[in-house]
Write a protein that holds these residues in place. Structure first.
Motif, PDB file in Angstrom:
ATOM      1  N   LYS A 117     -10.422   7.099  10.918  1.00 30.34           N
ATOM      2  CA  LYS A 117      -9.884   7.038   9.516  1.00 30.34           C
ATOM      3  C   LYS A 117      -8.941   8.238   9.484  1.00 30.34           C
ATOM      4  O   LYS A 117      -9.602   9.192   9.155  1.00 30.34           O
ATOM      5  N   GLU A 155       2.110  -1.270  -4.930  1.00 26.10           N
ATOM      6  CA  GLU A 155       1.436  -0.547  -4.787  1.00 26.10           C
ATOM      7  C   GLU A 155      -0.445  -0.759  -6.191  1.00 26.10           C
ATOM      8  O   GLU A 155       0.674  -0.841  -7.684  1.00 26.10           O
ATOM      9  N   ALA A 156      -1.216  -0.967  -5.452  1.00 31.64           N
ATOM     10  CA  ALA A 156      -1.440  -1.399  -7.366  1.00 31.64           C
ATOM     11  C   ALA A 156      -2.893  -0.437  -8.225  1.00 31.64           C
ATOM     12  O   ALA A 156      -2.283  -1.312  -9.390  1.00 31.64           O
ATOM     13  N   ALA A 177      -1.071  -6.810  -4.430  1.00 30.54           N
ATOM     14  CA  ALA A 177      -0.566  -8.163  -3.411  1.00 30.54           C
ATOM     15  C   ALA A 177      -1.894  -8.914  -3.966  1.00 30.54           C
ATOM     16  O   ALA A 177      -3.108  -8.555  -3.017  1.00 30.54           O
ATOM     17  N   GLY A 218      -2.453   6.930  -2.025  1.00 31.22           N
ATOM     18  CA  GLY A 218      -3.722   5.730  -1.735  1.00 31.22           C
ATOM     19  C   GLY A 218      -4.587   7.105  -1.802  1.00 31.22           C
ATOM     20  O   GLY A 218      -5.057   7.248  -2.447  1.00 31.22           O
ATOM     21  N   GLN A 219      -5.651   6.904  -0.584  1.00 32.55           N
ATOM     22  CA  GLN A 219      -7.211   7.463  -0.781  1.00 32.55           C
ATOM     23  C   GLN A 219      -6.732   9.472  -2.080  1.00 32.55           C
ATOM     24  O   GLN A 219      -7.606   9.806  -2.143  1.00 32.55           O
ATOM     25  N   TYR A 273      -9.572  12.538  -3.440  1.00 35.58           N
ATOM     26  CA  TYR A 273      -9.550  13.864  -3.256  1.00 35.58           C
ATOM     27  C   TYR A 273      -8.567  14.575  -3.833  1.00 35.58           C
ATOM     28  O   TYR A 273      -8.658  15.461  -2.750  1.00 35.58           O
ATOM     29  N   ASP A 314      -5.681  19.626   9.096  1.00 33.48           N
ATOM     30  CA  ASP A 314      -5.376  18.142   9.902  1.00 33.48           C
ATOM     31  C   ASP A 314      -4.554  17.869   9.810  1.00 33.48           C
ATOM     32  O   ASP A 314      -4.025  17.035  10.905  1.00 33.48           O
ATOM     33  N   ILE A 334      -5.328  10.280   8.807  1.00 30.10           N
ATOM     34  CA  ILE A 334      -4.141  10.791   7.775  1.00 30.10           C
ATOM     35  C   ILE A 334      -3.228  10.611   9.501  1.00 30.10           C
ATOM     36  O   ILE A 334      -1.740  10.008   9.195  1.00 30.10           O
ATOM     37  N   ALA A 374      -0.373   5.849   5.141  1.00 31.61           N
ATOM     38  CA  ALA A 374       0.737   4.449   6.003  1.00 31.61           C
ATOM     39  C   ALA A 374       2.148   4.055   5.681  1.00 31.61           C
ATOM     40  O   ALA A 374       2.761   4.351   6.081  1.00 31.61           O
ATOM     41  N   GLY A 430       0.704  -1.849  -0.103  1.00 30.73           N
ATOM     42  CA  GLY A 430       0.419  -0.449  -0.369  1.00 30.73           C
ATOM     43  C   GLY A 430       0.796   1.348   0.144  1.00 30.73           C
ATOM     44  O   GLY A 430       1.844   1.144   1.283  1.00 30.73           O
ATOM     45  N   GLY A 440      -8.662  -1.247   0.804  1.00 29.72           N
ATOM     46  CA  GLY A 440      -8.109  -2.058  -0.287  1.00 29.72           C
ATOM     47  C   GLY A 440      -7.669  -1.249  -0.844  1.00 29.72           C
ATOM     48  O   GLY A 440      -7.785   0.341  -1.087  1.00 29.72           O
ATOM     49  N   ALA A 441      -7.702  -2.316  -2.130  1.00 29.65           N
ATOM     50  CA  ALA A 441      -7.307  -2.189  -3.616  1.00 29.65           C
ATOM     51  C   ALA A 441      -7.909  -0.636  -4.366  1.00 29.65           C
ATOM     52  O   ALA A 441      -9.061  -0.915  -4.651  1.00 29.65           O
ATOM     53  N   LEU A 442      -7.461   0.423  -4.806  1.00 24.06           N
ATOM     54  CA  LEU A 442      -8.091   1.530  -4.686  1.00 24.06           C
ATOM     55  C   LEU A 442      -8.259   1.304  -6.719  1.00 24.06           C
ATOM     56  O   LEU A 442      -7.506   1.557  -7.340  1.00 24.06           O
ATOM     57  N   ASP A 465      -5.815   3.304   8.174  1.00 20.42           N
ATOM     58  CA  ASP A 465      -6.876   2.543   8.619  1.00 20.42           C
ATOM     59  C   ASP A 465      -7.736   0.962   7.816  1.00 20.42           C
ATOM     60  O   ASP A 465      -8.674   0.934   8.367  1.00 20.42           O
TER      61      ASP A 465
HETATM   62  C1  LIG Z   1     -13.190  11.825   0.606  1.00 21.02           C
HETATM   63  C2  LIG Z   1     -11.891  11.480   1.251  1.00 21.02           C
HETATM   64  C3  LIG Z   1     -11.353  12.536   2.538  1.00 21.02           C
HETATM   65  C4  LIG Z   1     -10.944  12.749   3.204  1.00 21.02           C
HETATM   66  N1  LIG Z   1      -9.662  13.625   4.114  1.00 21.02           N
HETATM   67  C5  LIG Z   1      -9.551  13.815   5.345  1.00 21.02           C
HETATM   68  C6  LIG Z   1      -8.757  15.056   6.361  1.00 21.02           C
HETATM   69  O1  LIG Z   1      -9.458  15.900   5.711  1.00 21.02           O
HETATM   70  N2  LIG Z   1      -7.828  14.583   7.163  1.00 21.02           N
HETATM   71  C7  LIG Z   1      -7.312  13.583   7.750  1.00 21.02           C
HETATM   72  O2  LIG Z   1      -7.106  13.059   8.367  1.00 21.02           O
HETATM   73  N3  LIG Z   1      -7.830  12.286   6.380  1.00 21.02           N
HETATM   74  C8  LIG Z   1      -8.736  11.634   5.653  1.00 21.02           C
HETATM   75  N4  LIG Z   1      -9.572  11.452   5.416  1.00 21.02           N
HETATM   76  C9  LIG Z   1      -9.372   9.585   5.661  1.00 21.02           C
HETATM   77  C10 LIG Z   1      -7.651   9.266   5.138  1.00 21.02           C
HETATM   78  O3  LIG Z   1      -7.757   9.645   3.536  1.00 21.02           O
HETATM   79  C11 LIG Z   1      -7.244   8.069   5.279  1.00 21.02           C
HETATM   80  O4  LIG Z   1      -7.250   7.924   6.657  1.00 21.02           O
HETATM   81  C12 LIG Z   1      -5.699   7.613   4.594  1.00 21.02           C
HETATM   82  O5  LIG Z   1      -5.303   7.421   3.506  1.00 21.02           O
HETATM   83  C13 LIG Z   1      -5.525   5.750   5.670  1.00 21.02           C
HETATM   84  O6  LIG Z   1      -4.124   6.105   4.610  1.00 21.02           O
HETATM   85  P1  LIG Z   1      -3.710   4.247   4.594  1.00 21.02           P
HETATM   86  O7  LIG Z   1      -2.656   4.730   3.756  1.00 21.02           O
HETATM   87  O8  LIG Z   1      -3.921   3.983   5.648  1.00 21.02           O
HETATM   88  O9  LIG Z   1      -4.907   4.017   3.217  1.00 21.02           O
HETATM   89  P2  LIG Z   1      -4.705   4.001   1.923  1.00 21.02           P
HETATM   90  O10 LIG Z   1      -4.730   5.535   1.903  1.00 21.02           O
HETATM   91  O11 LIG Z   1      -6.249   4.129   1.636  1.00 21.02           O
HETATM   92  O12 LIG Z   1      -4.085   3.520   1.050  1.00 21.02           O
HETATM   93  C14 LIG Z   1      -4.223   2.341   1.017  1.00 21.02           C
HETATM   94  C15 LIG Z   1      -3.627   2.090  -0.773  1.00 21.02           C
HETATM   95  O13 LIG Z   1      -3.064   0.883  -0.856  1.00 21.02           O
HETATM   96  C16 LIG Z   1      -3.704   0.362  -1.578  1.00 21.02           C
HETATM   97  N5  LIG Z   1      -3.846  -1.457  -1.618  1.00 21.02           N
HETATM   98  C17 LIG Z   1      -4.707  -1.961  -1.012  1.00 21.02           C
HETATM   99  N6  LIG Z   1      -4.630  -3.203  -1.501  1.00 21.02           N
HETATM  100  C18 LIG Z   1      -3.371  -3.357  -1.821  1.00 21.02           C
HETATM  101  C19 LIG Z   1      -3.090  -4.951  -2.254  1.00 21.02           C
HETATM  102  N7  LIG Z   1      -2.991  -6.074  -2.486  1.00 21.02           N
HETATM  103  N8  LIG Z   1      -1.519  -4.829  -3.052  1.00 21.02           N
HETATM  104  C20 LIG Z   1      -1.360  -3.261  -3.550  1.00 21.02           C
HETATM  105  N9  LIG Z   1      -1.969  -1.727  -2.913  1.00 21.02           N
HETATM  106  C21 LIG Z   1      -2.842  -2.073  -2.274  1.00 21.02           C
HETATM  107  C22 LIG Z   1      -4.607   1.161  -2.574  1.00 21.02           C
HETATM  108  O14 LIG Z   1      -4.449   0.475  -3.676  1.00 21.02           O
HETATM  109  C23 LIG Z   1      -3.919   2.067  -1.834  1.00 21.02           C
HETATM  110  O15 LIG Z   1      -3.302   3.176  -2.301  1.00 21.02           O
HETATM  111  C24 LIG Z   1     -10.516  11.489   4.055  1.00 21.02           C
HETATM  112  C25 LIG Z   1     -11.057  10.346   2.845  1.00 21.02           C
HETATM  113  C26 LIG Z   1     -11.784  10.477   2.195  1.00 21.02           C
HETATM  114  C27 LIG Z   1     -12.370   9.436   1.187  1.00 21.02           C
END
Ligand SMILES: Cc1cc2nc3c(=O)[nH]c(=O)nc-3n(C[C@H](O)[C@H](O)[C@H](O)COP(=O)(O)OP(=O)(O)OC[C@H]3O[C@@H](n4cnc5c(N)ncnc54)[C@H](O)[C@@H]3O)c2cc1C
Length: 319
Positions: free
Chosen positions: A276, A43-44, A96, A50-51, A56, A63, A278, A24, A20, A127-129, A267
């Motif tokens: 959830k 990364e998928a 993965a 990621g998100q 967005y 924050d 950052i 994170a 991912g 999950g994979a986006l 997340d």
């Molecule tokens: C519209 C929106 C607005 C938001 N606004 C805020 C905000 O203002 N402040 C804040 O703190 N948080 C905000 N968030 C939440 C924040 O985006 C998440 O908490 C954060 O992205 C989590 O990070 P992460 O790295 O855990 O996961 P993600 O950002 O989801 O990244 C995970 C990555 O892993 C990849 N992946 C998953 N499965 C696999 C696999 N099997 N193989 C390879 N790659 C894989 C995915 O493609 C993705 O790129 C918001 C979320 C959304 C949807």
């Protein structure tokens, strides 16, 4: 865990394998590299972030510590910049989907290869986006593509930020672009939207919005791009024996899961409860990376000390 019938190409082991490339995963990669470990990240999607990048990139986030009022895309750019000094093996477009024990470590399989590591950090978020399927099987469904196609004309459908970005990048490369969306609203940063309007006024981008997508004739174009957003897919990971609690992987305070040497951050981790954020992803990533460092190299302490006591050279050496 799954066994493949024909062994895929195996890649040399790294200390840490991160699944991912969201906040994170990127921050875990930084911290593991700071500890002097070899790091590979899968990364998928075709890009990191990621998100923030997929869902967005055009929104302002308020924050994230020390990044007041920053576009999500800019937060990603800074995270990636923080990795630049280090030699991290980043594999995009790499999903993965299997996990199996491999000596003292783990081996993660993807559709085309497998990668072994002393420890795995799961940072897979929701999950994979993966892009929503397009109605037209011959369309591109994500942006950026692996290689930007040189096409005299392109028809882009969609109102997601990637549609605006694709229109701008193609128009600026000399492609005649038609951008179509069922609503008269396109997403993008103010700078992108202002550039879109300028290119529209100069006739370099033809905008059809609102467009009755189902009924409007598709203009003949050399390149069709349907950008319909993304849906998270956890299904490749769900068979992994991690004691799942719904869509979360339970973890100790260190980020350690039920599997020795497999950690979880962001997340996907149950540690943050319903939060959830950052900022939490960063904190959990730092914990995971440092505990994983001690796991793969017991001579390294868990506690990293202060980075301000060290210096990172342009070659990525920590002195
Ligand atoms: C519209 C929106 C607005 C938001 N606004 C805020 C905000 O203002 N402040 C804040 O703190 N948080 C905000 N968030 C939440 C924040 O985006 C998440 O908490 C954060 O992205 C989590 O990070 P992460 O790295 O855990 O996961 P993600 O950002 O989801 O990244 C995970 C990555 O892993 C990849 N992946 C998953 N499965 C696999 C696999 N099997 N193989 C390879 N790659 C894989 C995915 O493609 C993705 O790129 C918001 C979320 C959304 C949807």
């Amino acid at each position: 865990m799954q066994m493949t019938s024909t062994p895929p190409p195996q890649h040399g082991p790294t200390d840490i394998l991160i699944i991912g490339g969201g906040p994170a995963g990127l921050y875990a990669a930084f911290y593991a590299a700071l500890r002097g470990l070899s790091v590979r990240l899968l990364e998928a999607r075709p890009e990191l972030g990621g998100q923030l990048a997929a869902l967005y990139p055009d929104r302002v986030v308020y924050d994230v510590p020390a990044a007041p009022a920053a576009y999500a895309a800019d937060i990603v750019a800074q995270l990636v910049r923080q990795l630049e000094p280090f030699d991290i093996d980043i594999r995009l477009n790499t999903l993965a989907h299997t996990l199996e024990a491999d000596g003292a470590g783990w081996r993660v399989g993807t559709p085309g290869a497998s990668y072994s590591a002393g420890a795995v950090i799961l940072a897979a978020g929701m999950g994979a986006l993966l892009p929503r399927l397009a109605s037209n099987a011959h369309s591109l469904t994500d942006w950026p593509p692996s290689a930007v196609p040189a096409a005299p004309s392109a028809w882009i459908q969609g109102g997601v930020p990637q549609a605006t970005r694709a229109a701008l990048e193609l128009a600026e490369a000399g492609t005649r672009v038609t951008l179509s969306h069922r609503r008269a609203l396109f997403r993008g940063t103010p700078a992108q939207l202002s550039r879109l309007e300028t290119l529209r006024q100069h006739g370099q981008i033809d905008v059809h919005a609102p467009a009755a997508a189902d009924f409007a004739p598709v203009p003949p174009a050399d390149l069709n791009i349907h950008l319909n957003g993304y849906l998270p897919d956890l299904s490749p990971l769900l068979p992994w024996p991690l004691g799942w609690q719904g869509e979360y992987v339970p973890a100790e305070g260190s980020g350690l899961t039920e599997l020795l040497g497999v950690y979880v951050a962001g997340d996907l981790s149950s540690a943050g409860g319903a939060f959830k954020l950052i900022a939490l992803a960063f904190a959990q990533a730092a914990l995971c990376a440092n505990h994983a460092a001690h796991h793969v190299r017991p001579e390294l302490r868990v506690k990293p000390g202060h980075s301000s006591d060290r210096r990172i050279t342009p070659k990525g050496e920590v002195v």
